[in-house]
Scaffold this active site. Structure first.
Site, short mmCIF file in Angstrom:
data_model
loop_
_atom_site.label_atom_id
_atom_site.label_comp_id
_atom_site.label_asym_id
_atom_site.label_seq_id
_atom_site.Cartn_x
_atom_site.Cartn_y
_atom_site.Cartn_z
N ALA A 87 10.87 -29.94 -59.85
CA ALA A 87 11.62 -29.19 -60.86
C ALA A 87 12.96 -29.91 -61.10
CB ALA A 87 11.87 -27.77 -60.35
N GLN A 89 15.84 -28.89 -60.58
CA GLN A 89 16.72 -28.68 -59.44
C GLN A 89 16.01 -28.99 -58.11
OE1 GLN A 89 19.92 -28.31 -59.04
NE2 GLN A 89 20.19 -28.46 -61.24
N SER A 90 15.07 -29.93 -58.14
CA SER A 90 14.31 -30.25 -56.93
C SER A 90 15.19 -30.86 -55.84
CB SER A 90 13.20 -31.24 -57.30
OG SER A 90 12.64 -31.82 -56.13
N ASN A 91 15.13 -30.27 -54.67
CA ASN A 91 15.82 -30.83 -53.50
C ASN A 91 15.07 -32.05 -52.98
OD1 ASN A 91 17.74 -28.57 -53.23
ND2 ASN A 91 15.86 -27.41 -52.86
N CYS A 93 13.42 -34.20 -54.80
CA CYS A 93 13.74 -35.36 -55.64
C CYS A 93 15.12 -35.91 -55.29
CB CYS A 93 13.65 -34.99 -57.11
SG CYS A 93 11.95 -34.73 -57.65
#
Ligand SMILES: *Cc1c(COP(=O)(O)O)cnc(C)c1O
Length: 343
Positions: A87, A89-91, A93
């Site tokens: 997403a 706001q992916s942690n 990534c």
């Protein structure tokens, strides 16, 4: 659950030495802390917290453990770049971008949605860390990765694919190690449950295999975060069992599981992925105001909200002793400011 026996009839318990090689990316071991004021505020059982929000890699989080194993494989294969998805706001990534920078690899991220006017939270960090962003629209689980990989190969690059959430049998080893690490820090025989946010399943699968390796007696209770199926339409419980069995096999652990062995509570995911309501808001505020510890809006806020509900409803009782595994995610607090302060 079945326990594999070796030729002498002994159960096989792999140790740290059975795990594949890795690079060190995190500050491990992460602390285990007591949170007595939070326990008292929820009128409940003794609570401990495993602080994987403090793994240290560009604000930390649970993906650091998985990346230690996957980045090592990318380097061993001579790849020059990594690609993964999540997403906006992916942690996962954000930690992948940091790990890539640290190891001299280019990083390509396929993110759900489209470019916002101003990047915030994890997306801001992805940009600072130098990741190349590819916007995937409604496809936030890596559906576009194969096409981008083909393009990169055509340009003479050699990309290493890290799956959605870093959840494969290599990433899960990070949490096999996590349980061994915990076992070296505290006596887990008094722990009744380990509670954590569960999404792509690698954390839960790794914890299951780790528990088998240390012969742990605690229950592993995942709070399901995302109600949507996996990138290929998979059901979360099946993904977790399959991944746990494959991980066990890869490291020589004889235990095997079936779907009934997976404790995954889906009663808190109905509002959808990344939607903050009073459950998350109240749990984040209570944890912050009793312990000075920040949870995140998408994962740990929801998981703690779920745990508090389970305590209040009596499903978890006063005699239990709970370890909450804080999986990180705090940079996402910033873009969720309005939802967190409430109406
Ligand atoms: C990714 C993530 C999880 C879930 O871990 P999975 O291995 O995908 O199930 C939990 N908490 C945070 C903060 C995460 O970023």
């Amino acid at each position: 659950m079945t326990d594999g026996l070796d030729s002498t009839g002994q159960r096989r318990y792999p140790t740290m030495a059975a795990l594949p090689p890795k690079v060190d990316l995190g500050f491990l071991p992460t602390p285990v802390v007591a949170v007595p004021r939070l326990s008292a505020a929820v009128g409940g059982p003794e609570l401990l917290m495993k602080r994987d929000d403090l793994t240290g890699l560009a604000f930390g989080g649970n993906k650091t453990r998985k990346l230690e194993y996957m980045i090592r494989k990318a380097l061993d294969q001579g790849c020059d770049s990594v690609i993964t998805a999540g997403a906006a706001q992916s942690n996962h990534c954000r930690q992948t971008a940091a790990a890539a920078s640290r190891c001299g690899l280019d990083c390509h991220l396929v993110l759900g949605g489209g470019p916002p006017k101003r990047p915030e939270g994890n997306l801001l960090l992805d940009r600072i860390l130098g990741a190349r962003i590819h916007w995937g629209g409604a496809r936030r689980k890596g559906e576009d990765i194969p096409d981008i990989v083909d393009r990169l190969r055509a340009e003479g690059r050699s990309p290493f694919v890290i799956p959605y959430g870093g959840s494969n049998e290599l990433g899960a080893c990070g949490f096999v190690e996590g349980v061994m690490e915990l076992e070296s820090q505290i006596d887990t025989t008094g722990i009744s449950h380990i509670v954590f946010a569960s999404s792509s399943g690698g954390t839960q699968a790794g914890l299951m295999v780790g528990r088998a390796c240390v012969g742990g007696s605690f229950k592993l209770l995942g709070i399901q975060i995302d109600k949507d199926p996996g990138p290929g339409g998979e059901i979360p419980r099946d993904t977790i069992v399959d991944l746990a069995c494959r991980t066990a096999e890869a490291i020589g652990c004889g235990t095997r599981w079936s779907a009934d062995d997976v404790l995954l509570d889906d009663s808190f995911s109905e509002s959808g992925y990344g939607v903050v309501g009073s459950l998350e808001r109240d749990a984040i505020a209570l944890t912050a105001r009793t312990e000075g510890i920040l949870l995140d809006p998408v994962y740990t806020g929801r998981a703690m909200g779920g745990l508090i509900e389970l305590i209040r409803s009596g499903a978890i009782n006063r005699d239990d002793r709970i370890l909450f595994w804080h999986t990180g995610g705090t940079p996402a607090l910033f873009p969720f400011g309005d939802a967190l302060l409430g109406p």
